[in-house]
Design a protein around this motif. Structure first.
Motif, PDB file in Angstrom:
ATOM      1  N   ASP A   1       0.827  -1.222   0.021  1.00 31.08           N
ATOM      2  CA  ASP A   1      -0.072  -0.084   0.306  1.00 31.08           C
ATOM      3  C   ASP A   1       0.825   1.377  -0.220  1.00 31.08           C
ATOM      4  O   ASP A   1       0.279   2.505   0.208  1.00 31.08           O
ATOM      5  N   LEU A   2       2.169   1.277  -0.279  1.00 28.22           N
ATOM      6  CA  LEU A   2       3.069   2.597  -0.232  1.00 28.22           C
ATOM      7  C   LEU A   2       2.721   3.553  -0.982  1.00 28.22           C
ATOM      8  O   LEU A   2       2.630   4.634  -0.783  1.00 28.22           O
ATOM      9  N   PHE A   3       1.815   3.077  -2.068  1.00 26.79           N
ATOM     10  CA  PHE A   3       1.624   4.215  -3.053  1.00 26.79           C
ATOM     11  C   PHE A   3       0.085   4.766  -2.965  1.00 26.79           C
ATOM     12  O   PHE A   3      -0.279   5.641  -3.890  1.00 26.79           O
ATOM     13  N   ARG A   4      -0.738   3.894  -2.134  1.00 21.46           N
ATOM     14  CA  ARG A   4      -2.049   4.456  -2.257  1.00 21.46           C
ATOM     15  C   ARG A   4      -2.437   5.776  -1.993  1.00 21.46           C
ATOM     16  O   ARG A   4      -1.877   6.318  -0.959  1.00 21.46           O
ATOM     17  N   GLY A   5      -2.881   6.384  -2.890  1.00 21.78           N
ATOM     18  CA  GLY A   5      -3.408   7.840  -2.600  1.00 21.78           C
ATOM     19  C   GLY A   5      -2.129   8.937  -2.851  1.00 21.78           C
ATOM     20  O   GLY A   5      -2.371  10.081  -2.490  1.00 21.78           O
ATOM     21  N   ARG A   6      -1.051   8.264  -3.305  1.00 22.07           N
ATOM     22  CA  ARG A   6       0.143   9.090  -3.540  1.00 22.07           C
ATOM     23  C   ARG A   6       0.190   9.575  -4.875  1.00 22.07           C
ATOM     24  O   ARG A   6      -0.253   8.873  -5.781  1.00 22.07           O
ATOM     25  N   ASN A   7       0.792  10.849  -5.264  1.00 26.64           N
ATOM     26  CA  ASN A   7       0.837  11.318  -6.736  1.00 26.64           C
ATOM     27  C   ASN A   7       1.893  10.383  -7.337  1.00 26.64           C
ATOM     28  O   ASN A   7       3.056  10.084  -6.453  1.00 26.64           O
ATOM     29  N   TRP A   8       1.814   9.992  -8.635  1.00 31.10           N
ATOM     30  CA  TRP A   8       2.763   9.274  -9.233  1.00 31.10           C
ATOM     31  C   TRP A   8       2.894  10.127 -10.673  1.00 31.10           C
ATOM     32  O   TRP A   8       2.135  10.216 -11.453  1.00 31.10           O
TER      33      TRP A   8
ATOM     34  N   LEU B   1      -3.344   0.386 -10.753  1.00 34.73           N
ATOM     35  CA  LEU B   1      -3.198  -0.925  -9.939  1.00 34.73           C
ATOM     36  C   LEU B   1      -2.350  -0.613  -8.531  1.00 34.73           C
ATOM     37  O   LEU B   1      -3.002  -1.218  -7.623  1.00 34.73           O
ATOM     38  N   CYS B   2      -1.872   0.324  -8.546  1.00 32.51           N
ATOM     39  CA  CYS B   2      -1.027   0.786  -7.274  1.00 32.51           C
ATOM     40  C   CYS B   2      -1.878   1.685  -6.589  1.00 32.51           C
ATOM     41  O   CYS B   2      -1.631   2.192  -5.503  1.00 32.51           O
ATOM     42  N   GLU B   3      -2.914   1.995  -6.927  1.00 29.83           N
ATOM     43  CA  GLU B   3      -4.094   3.049  -6.375  1.00 29.83           C
ATOM     44  C   GLU B   3      -3.377   4.431  -5.959  1.00 29.83           C
ATOM     45  O   GLU B   3      -3.579   5.002  -5.267  1.00 29.83           O
ATOM     46  N   ALA B   4      -2.451   4.742  -6.974  1.00 29.58           N
ATOM     47  CA  ALA B   4      -1.940   5.953  -6.870  1.00 29.58           C
ATOM     48  C   ALA B   4      -2.550   7.117  -7.755  1.00 29.58           C
ATOM     49  O   ALA B   4      -3.547   6.893  -8.408  1.00 29.58           O
ATOM     50  N   VAL B   5      -2.045   8.522  -7.743  1.00 27.88           N
ATOM     51  CA  VAL B   5      -2.901   9.445  -8.522  1.00 27.88           C
ATOM     52  C   VAL B   5      -1.910   9.860  -9.723  1.00 27.88           C
ATOM     53  O   VAL B   5      -0.815  10.377  -9.287  1.00 27.88           O
ATOM     54  N   PRO B   6      -2.236   9.746 -11.072  1.00 22.85           N
ATOM     55  CA  PRO B   6      -1.283  10.135 -11.857  1.00 22.85           C
ATOM     56  C   PRO B   6      -1.223  11.647 -12.184  1.00 22.85           C
ATOM     57  O   PRO B   6      -2.274  12.499 -12.044  1.00 22.85           O
ATOM     58  N   VAL B   7      -0.109  12.166 -12.297  1.00 21.46           N
ATOM     59  CA  VAL B   7       0.269  13.735 -12.480  1.00 21.46           C
ATOM     60  C   VAL B   7       1.306  13.720 -13.726  1.00 21.46           C
ATOM     61  O   VAL B   7       2.316  13.008 -13.853  1.00 21.46           O
ATOM     62  N   VAL B   8       0.891  14.729 -14.837  1.00 22.68           N
ATOM     63  CA  VAL B   8       1.824  14.528 -15.870  1.00 22.68           C
ATOM     64  C   VAL B   8       2.464  15.827 -15.938  1.00 22.68           C
ATOM     65  O   VAL B   8       1.991  17.012 -15.677  1.00 22.68           O
ATOM     66  N   MET B   9       3.758  15.776 -16.111  1.00 19.13           N
ATOM     67  CA  MET B   9       4.858  16.775 -16.147  1.00 19.13           C
ATOM     68  C   MET B   9       5.933  16.539 -17.226  1.00 19.13           C
ATOM     69  O   MET B   9       5.867  15.647 -17.707  1.00 19.13           O
ATOM     70  N   HIS B  10       6.588  17.609 -17.557  1.00 17.90           N
ATOM     71  CA  HIS B  10       7.844  17.683 -18.353  1.00 17.90           C
ATOM     72  C   HIS B  10       8.935  17.249 -17.392  1.00 17.90           C
ATOM     73  O   HIS B  10       8.666  17.780 -16.263  1.00 17.90           O
ATOM     74  N   SER B  11       9.681  16.521 -18.100  1.00 16.66           N
ATOM     75  CA  SER B  11      10.850  16.026 -17.159  1.00 16.66           C
ATOM     76  C   SER B  11      11.597  17.137 -16.333  1.00 16.66           C
ATOM     77  O   SER B  11      12.140  17.035 -15.343  1.00 16.66           O
ATOM     78  N   GLN B  12      11.820  18.272 -17.192  1.00 13.55           N
ATOM     79  CA  GLN B  12      12.738  19.184 -16.630  1.00 13.55           C
ATOM     80  C   GLN B  12      11.872  19.939 -15.458  1.00 13.55           C
ATOM     81  O   GLN B  12      12.322  20.455 -14.539  1.00 13.55           O
ATOM     82  N   ASP B  13      10.622  20.087 -15.768  1.00  8.77           N
ATOM     83  CA  ASP B  13       9.775  20.738 -14.738  1.00  8.77           C
ATOM     84  C   ASP B  13       9.950  19.826 -13.318  1.00  8.77           C
ATOM     85  O   ASP B  13       9.654  20.429 -12.371  1.00  8.77           O
ATOM     86  N   HIS B  14       9.784  18.612 -13.557  1.00  5.36           N
ATOM     87  CA  HIS B  14       9.684  17.454 -12.612  1.00  5.36           C
ATOM     88  C   HIS B  14      10.896  17.704 -11.660  1.00  5.36           C
ATOM     89  O   HIS B  14      10.983  18.150 -10.488  1.00  5.36           O
ATOM     90  N   ASP B  15      12.232  17.777 -12.381  1.00  6.41           N
ATOM     91  CA  ASP B  15      13.004  17.936 -11.737  1.00  6.41           C
ATOM     92  C   ASP B  15      13.663  19.172 -10.784  1.00  6.41           C
ATOM     93  O   ASP B  15      14.032  19.281  -9.601  1.00  6.41           O
ATOM     94  N   ALA B  16      12.998  20.545 -11.563  1.00  2.00           N
ATOM     95  CA  ALA B  16      13.097  21.593 -10.801  1.00  2.00           C
ATOM     96  C   ALA B  16      12.258  21.680  -9.442  1.00  2.00           C
ATOM     97  O   ALA B  16      12.517  22.127  -8.611  1.00  2.00           O
ATOM     98  N   ALA B  17      10.975  21.016  -9.765  1.00  2.00           N
ATOM     99  CA  ALA B  17      10.193  20.947  -8.367  1.00  2.00           C
ATOM    100  C   ALA B  17      10.749  20.000  -7.333  1.00  2.00           C
ATOM    101  O   ALA B  17      10.827  20.393  -6.198  1.00  2.00           O
ATOM    102  N   VAL B  18      11.213  18.770  -7.690  1.00  2.00           N
ATOM    103  CA  VAL B  18      11.856  17.921  -6.618  1.00  2.00           C
ATOM    104  C   VAL B  18      12.962  18.232  -6.007  1.00  2.00           C
ATOM    105  O   VAL B  18      13.306  17.798  -4.841  1.00  2.00           O
ATOM    106  N   ALA B  19      13.802  19.240  -6.746  1.00  2.00           N
ATOM    107  CA  ALA B  19      14.899  19.746  -6.137  1.00  2.00           C
ATOM    108  C   ALA B  19      14.543  20.538  -4.969  1.00  2.00           C
ATOM    109  O   ALA B  19      15.157  20.437  -3.670  1.00  2.00           O
TER     110      ALA B  19
END
Length: 392
Positions: free
Chosen positions: A127-134, A156-174
């Protein structure tokens, strides 16, 4: 989806395998350490063997610097029809896929925003991903088939899909992940040089601030080097803030100094900016949602009334952390509890029977979420598209 391969049976890879195996998918496990794959198999995550035919989806659960090579090798031997990964940096694996993979259109990058301080297959949870953004980061070449397979994995993992461009993702998770990990490590490192009696005064605040410093140093070294440009940019901004903070504290340390007022204003300004920034963090509790109902209770402004209410809801499994107080006017105030739907009705019934003035509100009807506004509980990373389809 009927078959899947997971390459890398650490915490995330094994958790993915456990989640989809319980949904009837046959999972084939592999790892450079055969003992790790066998351990995951013994947990019920799948089979520690190679598939006889191409699987529907291969999930590459290795450090960011290894994704490109592993993807290329897997595609060369025809392991799967579609491929994704779970690395926490996305631009570098995408570049590697576009330059090295035989079939880059079969690949879409992915990053589940979930984890634990522990590592390895024994730390895995279905259940690690349940309700989490993916997050998914399809490249310009990613096919609709690969994208849809990745969406099916998220479901299948009961997560929530979020679509981003790869560079935007990396700037955010920094900002949201990588620099916080470094700050936790830097703070934890200071503990080795602190006073001898430091453990006697170490409280929950210190534990909260340093908890994530316990992650695997080799894995985190790989992650941080893969996102070094974005991380360095955030650290430079922090350096600017520290360059203001240190002189302010020096001024406050000098009794009667003429710059004490300026130092206090600088200090309070930085603290206020931090308080303001907290409002940008969505509710991180697993399974919480902006659509969860809100139970509102009117409480008389008398000593002991709030404690009596919290004791009453605690008997129903609702914690004080789920509450916020608002509207105090000297005679009464309101307490709001954001709880899952299955608990809301039971909470309302019990409080009503106990004589409390209680009403239930739907999540979409709360203040700040009317007329199409998005409340904090539904906030996503900056620049994201919360959707089941890829951006155009």
């Amino acid at each position: 989806m009927r078959t899947m391969a997971v390459i890398g049976t650490g915490l995330i890879g094994t958790s993915v395998a456990l989640a989809v195996s319980r949904r009837g998918v046959t999972v084939f496990l592999s790892d450079r350490d055969p003992a790790a794959a066998r351990t995951a198999a013994a947990l019920g995550a799948g089979l520690a063997s190679a598939p006889a035919a191409p699987v529907d989806l291969a999930v590459i659960a290795v450090p960011p610097s290894q994704v490109g090579a592993v993807l290329a090798e897997a595609q060369e031997r025809g392991l799967a029809d579609s491929y994704t990964d779970v690395a926490s940096v996305k631009a570098e694996p995408e570049r590697a896929a576009l330059s090295r993979a035989p079939d880059p259109h079969r690949y879409v990058g992915g990053h589940p925003l979930a984890g634990r301080e522990r590592s390895g297959p024994l730390a895995a949870r279905a259940d690690l991903f349940r309700g989490r953004n993916w997050v998914l980061t399809p490249s310009r070449l990613s096919s609709d088939v690969a994208f849809d397979r990745a969406l099916e994995l998220i479901a299948l993992c009961e997560a929530v899909p979020v679509v981003m461009h790869s560079q935007d993702h990396d700037a955010a998770v920094a900002v949201t992940s990588h620099v916080p990990h470094l700050m936790a490590s830097l703070m934890a490192a200071r503990l080795r040089e602190g006073p001898a009696d430091l453990p006697s005064v170490a409280g929950q605040g210190l534990r909260d601030a340093t908890r994530i410093a316990g992650g695997d140093s080799r894995l985190w070294g790989d992650i941080l080097q893969a996102n070094a440009p974005a991380i360095a940019g955030v650290l430079k901004e922090l350096h600017t803030d520290l360059s203001r903070l240190v002189p302010a504290l020096d001024a406050l340390a000098r009794p009667g100094g003429s710059e004490r007022d300026l130092g206090m204003r600088t200090l309070v300004d930085l603290l206020d900016r931090g308080i303001s920034g907290l409002a940008e963090i969505p509710d991180a509790r697993p399974g919480s949602s902006s659509e969860d109902p809100c139970v509102r209770v009117a409480v008389a402004d008398r000593p002991g009334e709030l404690a009596r209410l919290l004791a009453a809801v605690a008997e129903l499994g609702v914690a004080a952390d789920d509450a916020c107080v608002e509207g105090a006017d000297g005679t009464s105030f309101a307490v709001r509890f954001s709880v899952p739907p299955r608990i809301a009705d039971r909470l309302v019934a019990a409080l009503d029977a106990g004589g409390w003035d209680v009403v239930r509100e739907q999540g979409g009807e709360r203040d700040g979420e009317r007329d199409g506004e998005q409340g904090l509980g539904g906030a996503t990373l900056a620049g994201t598209v919360r959707s089941g389809r890829r951006p155009q």
